[in-house]
Scaffold this motif. Structure first.
Motif, PDB file in Angstrom:
ATOM      1  N   LEU A  88      13.980   7.227  -2.028  1.00 16.39           N
ATOM      2  CA  LEU A  88      12.480   7.927  -2.439  1.00 16.39           C
ATOM      3  C   LEU A  88      11.861   7.084  -2.942  1.00 16.39           C
ATOM      4  N   ASP A  89      10.197   7.035  -2.473  1.00 23.29           N
ATOM      5  CA  ASP A  89       9.503   6.122  -2.637  1.00 23.29           C
ATOM      6  C   ASP A  89       8.579   6.301  -3.806  1.00 23.29           C
ATOM      7  N   LEU A  90       8.475   5.418  -4.480  1.00 20.62           N
ATOM      8  CA  LEU A  90       8.207   4.987  -5.852  1.00 20.62           C
ATOM      9  C   LEU A  90       6.701   5.219  -6.431  1.00 20.62           C
ATOM     10  N   PHE A 122       3.566  -5.356  -1.442  1.00 21.34           N
ATOM     11  CA  PHE A 122       3.921  -4.156  -0.436  1.00 21.34           C
ATOM     12  C   PHE A 122       2.584  -3.660  -0.285  1.00 21.34           C
ATOM     13  N   ALA A 123       1.831  -4.303   1.601  1.00 26.42           N
ATOM     14  CA  ALA A 123       1.054  -3.500   1.212  1.00 26.42           C
ATOM     15  C   ALA A 123       1.167  -4.075   3.147  1.00 26.42           C
ATOM     16  N   SER A 151       5.540   1.134  -6.684  1.00 30.53           N
ATOM     17  CA  SER A 151       6.184   0.132  -6.116  1.00 30.53           C
ATOM     18  C   SER A 151       6.663  -0.815  -7.089  1.00 30.53           C
ATOM     19  N   PHE A 188      10.501  -0.440  -9.343  1.00 31.51           N
ATOM     20  CA  PHE A 188      11.489  -0.677  -8.946  1.00 31.51           C
ATOM     21  C   PHE A 188      12.141  -0.864 -10.075  1.00 31.51           C
ATOM     22  N   ASP A 217       4.866   7.969  -3.862  1.00 28.09           N
ATOM     23  CA  ASP A 217       3.956   9.045  -2.850  1.00 28.09           C
ATOM     24  C   ASP A 217       5.172  10.044  -3.523  1.00 28.09           C
TER      25      ASP A 217
END
Lengths: 305, 653
Positions: free
Chosen positions: A234-236, A192-193, A96, A99, A238
């Motif tokens: 789009l997930d960075l 981001f957790a 993430s 980005f 997965d």
């Protein structure tokens, strides 16, 4: 690695402006040599700490004769010791962080922030180490205060690549366990957790008596969520896609983000962490200057008044 | 719905644009590499649930707005009733069945027009596109003769659509329409039935509906029927008066009437009494329904009329009378009961033995007799069938009077299974006997007219003293519509009167024999027979009273002139007093036209099962003509766009 690439992370102008400031720890540190920071042990600095009753074996030179003259009792006058600190820079290298915002990637921003901090602290005689929290585990460079150590730190920062999924709370727990002596732990991440897991990790840090500083790097696109057409996200980490119309999701996304940020900030305060939200648009210099000035004012009073 | 710009209907395709754009947008996703997926995934789940309806609402608003705009360009005409009537393309033929019955003259309070005028105005407002190239045929309820007309708008100006005081026979109207279709085979045909759906005119119990349904089912292509119904509710505060016979008094003539007035019935109505000598106001009390106005003097012949002040339905505001010497007609007796036959003969014994006896037999086992000189028929036993029934029915419709007495046998002689092919003229319920030691008595009876009316001196006929030990009640479908002239003390009907054409059928629920009742008492029996004979004898006289629409002048050349007005009226369709030489005729509207009951849409459809019958029910406050909907559609489009904007703004904010 050539020097040019390595030293791209450092901006001389920024270093010059920030060089007049000092990074202070908010908690007493346990350094090996004398330095700018308050030590956890008593020493011989000019900062008065407390009086205590004389005990056999104490150095008689530290008896306060004026108190003896007034009270007819022996008291030892104690002073704080000054020491250097051990700083561990912890950089989140999860996917993430790749980005791309309007002002570059979050990773590039975090690298510069970390490199500048490393430079400034080594220059003021503190030991600086580095931990890279990535998907494959932690990469660790132990804290050292030698100026040549800066080269190793910069190399590691320059080579750090954001990729995969990183369990940041777990990495923080590991770091809390690994750093044996109290230290200034500076975490640079987008955090981001799961907030609950993060807060548990912060509590662990506090339990280990580390001075925890959190640089929360966010791009304003992530907070404002302003798009004008359907987007395939789009997930960075997965690569999984989420297709949606931002117009339909924006309000709720912002609410979720706000709730998350509020919870993280309040949790940080609760566990004594120094939480700093960093907007990429403002630049890392401003974030660092704010951090250092605030530390200086609230610190030991050795900084400019 | 009718479109003024039908070609623009293709513009409706524009309404699909938002959907197309929506689909295209789905294909044109931009890809963004995103870090904060933990929020996005949660939001996407809930947003897709909660916001999907809003998304579709926005899409629907856009689509509907464009559809409304496109429809506005089509310039549709709708008018509720006419919008429905005008649905579909122009057929090859349109048959307009027009109800001209008296009840269609009720004034609609909203438009100020009669129901007939309103219906004609609505027909005139049907756009010409709807009937372009169609043959338009008018069949109205009086003459039922098909007449082709050039345009629907011309109907208003035809004499065949003017006001009448008649009743309508809807099975016969449909029959005439089907005859025309079978004769001309026009192709795709629509039958537009314009009526107030009055039950008495539509005759739902008529067996003719079955036959009509079968004929319609056999037709190819099957005609489509559209019933344009008018609101048959009577106007508020309507008053009506009906002629209830004429009775000779020693010093004048009593004009019987029935007055219906809204509650409370406490006022006095200033009616106009019209006689050959002029018009005078005459107050009529409203606290009693039935009464009589006495014309003093010893005139042997004359005419009169009672007119109420105008109200929402002027068609029921007049009663017309004529009177004159009535010859004593014969009495025909149809019975196998010898005792009864003798009793009737004794009732009419002539003063001198040499004089002709008026009572004649009706032979039941032979051809029906010629009833030219008959005034009264007494029929005791099973109700007549076949040729006997037809002869008696003709006699009644020509103004004769019949007295029906129940059969002596205690058998059920109600309508039988073969009633469809050979209907009896009436029916009796099974005989019932009063409990031992008890008897029924006549508790209430008509005192102003009929067989038990008061004497000239005002004395009551002693009907109430008569004990009835056995009785058989008048039954069947016709009994429900018949007028009850006397009731037993338990509420059952003792004497009924049914109007048939110009004549009347009376039915007595008991025989005059001692086993049945004391009605054979001379004080009751003799005056009853004489009065009925006198009533029936009027058909033989020069002055007769009849029902408008049922009585027809014998010859088309006979020029009957209206006596009560200077206007030239047609006695075939208008009530009033008419004169032809020495002959007088008073025509009143049919009694059933005063019946307010109307068929509902479901009952109308049930009349012709399996037939496409579109009932266009009355709508309050609806304009006669169709309305162009463009303005409303533009407004709707604007509202849809506003709604879309509100939804979109809310989404964006």
């Amino acid at each position: 690695m050539d020097d040019a690439k390595r030293f791209d992370l450092l901006d001389p102008a920024v270093l010059s402006r920030l060089g007049r400031l000092t990074v202070f720890a908010r908690r007493p540190m346990m350094g090996a040599v004398a330095g700018l920071h308050r030590s956890a042990t008593r020493g011989a600095s000019v900062e008065f700490a407390e009086y205590r009753k004389y005990a056999p074996g104490d150095d008689t030179r530290r008896l306060d004769w004026r108190v003896y003259a007034r009270t007819d009792r022996f008291y030892i006058k104690e002073f704080d010791a000054d020491t250097n600190l051990r700083c561990v820079l912890m950089l989140d290298t999860s996917g993430s962080m790749a980005f791309e915002g309007a002002h570059g990637s979050k990773m590039a921003f975090a690298r510069k922030l970390a490199a500048t901090l490393a430079y400034l602290m080594i220059r003021q005689g503190d030991a600086v180490g580095l931990r890279l929290a990535d998907a494959d585990g932690d990469r660790e460079i132990p804290p050292r205060r030698a100026p040549v150590h800066l080269r190793a730190l910069l190399d590691a920062l320059a080579e750090a690549r954001p990729q995969g999924e990183t369990d940041l709370p777990e990495a923080l727990h590991r770091a809390a366990d690994r750093i044996r002596r109290r230290a200034l732990v500076i975490v640079i991440s987008d955090f981001f957790a799961d907030p609950d897991a993060l807060l548990r990790a912060f509590r662990h840090m506090r339990f280990q008596r580390h001075d925890l500083v959190l640089f929360h790097v966010l791009d304003e696109r992530e907070t404002r969520f302003e798009f004008d057409r359907p987007i395939r996200f789009l997930d960075l980490e997965d690569g999984a896609p989420v297709i949606g119309d931002p117009a339909l999701m924006a309000r709720e996304y912002r609410n979720e983000m706000e709730t998350y940020l509020t919870r993280l900030r309040q949790g940080s305060l609760e566990f004594g962490a120094d939480y700093r939200r960093v907007a990429m648009a403002d630049g890392y210099e401003k974030a660092l200057a704010s951090f250092m000035l605030q530390r200086q004012r609230r610190g030991t009073g050795k900084g400019p008044q | 719905m009718i479109a003024l710009q039908p070609a623009m209907i293709w513009g409706l395709g524009v309404a699909a644009l938002p959907i197309l754009i929506h689909l295209l947008n789905r294909l044109r996703y931009r890809t963004v590499r995103w870090g904060a997926m933990q929020f996005l995934r949660r939001v996407a789940r809930s947003a897709s649930r909660r916001s999907r309806w809003r998304h579709w609402l926005v899409l629907a608003c856009r689509t509907l707005a464009l559809a409304a705009l496109a429809l506005a360009m089509v310039r549709p005409l709708v008018g509720g009733r006419l919008g429905r009537l005008g649905r579909g393309g122009a057929p090859d033929a349109v048959i307009v069945l027009l109800d001209r019955s008296a009840s269609m003259e009720r004034i609609d309070g909203r438009s100020g027009q009669s129901l007939r005028e309103q219906a004609l105005a609505e027909l005139a407002a049907v756009p010409s596109e709807r009937v372009r190239g169609s043959r338009i045929v008018l069949i109205e309820s009086v003459f039922r003769t098909p007449r082709e007309v050039a345009a629907l708008s011309a109907l208003r100006h035809l004499v065949w659509t003017e006001q009448t005081d008649t009743a309508a026979d809807w099975p016969a109207l449909f029959d005439a329409a089907l005859d025309w279709i079978e004769r001309h085979r026009p192709g795709r045909t629509e039958i537009w039935a314009v009526s107030d759906a009055q039950t008495s005119n539509w005759r739902p119990a008529s067996l003719a509906w079955g036959d009509l349904g079968a004929r319609l089912a056999d037709m190819a292509p099957a005609p489509r029927i559209r019933a344009l119904l008018a609101d048959s509710a009577p106007p508020a505060a309507n008053r009506s008066i009906r002629a209830d016979g004429v009775r000779r008094l020693d010093d004048g003539v009593a004009l019987g009437y029935t007055l219906e007035a809204p509650e409370p019935r406490s006022e006095t109505v200033q009616a106009a009494l019209l006689t050959p000598s002029g018009r005078v106001l005459h107050p009529l009390p409203t606290d009693t329904r039935r009464g009589a106005v006495v014309l003093p003097g010893g005139d042997t012949a004359g005419w009169a009329g009672l007119q109420l002040p105008a109200d929402g339905y002027v068609g029921d505001n007049a009663a017309w009378y004529v009177f004159g010497p009535a010859p004593e007609g014969d009495v025909r007796v149809a019975t196998e009961n010898e005792t009864l036959r003798r009793r009737i003969r004794h009732s009419f014994l002539p003063a001198r033995a040499a004089d002709r006896h008026p009572v004649r037999l009706w032979p039941l086992d032979a051809e029906p007799p010629v009833l030219d000189g008959a005034a009264l028929v007494v029929w005791q036993g099973a109700p007549p069938r076949g040729a006997q029934a037809r002869a008696l029915d003709t006699f009644l419709r020509d103004g004769g009077v019949a007295l029906a007495l129940p059969p002596a046998e205690p058998a059920v002689l109600s309508e039988t299974a073969d009633a469809a092919n050979d209907p009896a003229l009436w029916a009796w319920a099974a005989m019932e006997r009063a409990p031992a030691g008890r008897a029924w008595r006549v508790a209430r009876w008509e005192r102003y007219a009929g067989p038990f009316a008061r004497t000239r001196d005002g004395d009551d006929v002693p009907v109430g003293e008569a004990a009835v030990r056995a009785r058989s009640l008048f039954a069947g479908r016709r009994a429900e519509a018949a007028y009850a002239m006397a009731h037993f003390d338990d509420g059952a009907v003792a004497v009924t009167r049914e109007n048939r054409g110009n004549g009347r059928l009376y039915a007595l629920a008991a025989l005059p024999s001692p086993e049945w009742s004391d009605l054979g008492d001379g004080r009751l029996w003799v005056p009853m027979l004489w009065r009925l004979r006198e009533e029936g004898g009027r058909r033989l006289g020069e002055a007769r009273m009849g029902v408008c629409g049922e009585w027809q002048p014998g010859s088309p050349d006979a020029l009957w002139e209206a006596a009560h007005t200077d206007e030239r009226l047609d006695p075939r369709i208008r009530a009033g007093v008419y004169r032809l030489g020495a002959r007088w005729m008073a025509l009143n509207r049919p009694e059933e036209e005063d019946d307010d009951s109307a068929l509902d849409a479901a009952t109308l459809r049930a009349l012709l099962p399996g037939v496409r019958l579109d009932v266009v029910a009355p709508v309050a406050g609806r304009l006669a003509g169709p309305t162009e909907m463009s303005g409303a559609l533009f407004l709707m489009a604007g509202l849809f766009l506003l709604a879309e904007a509100a939804l979109a703004l809310e989404r964006a904010s």
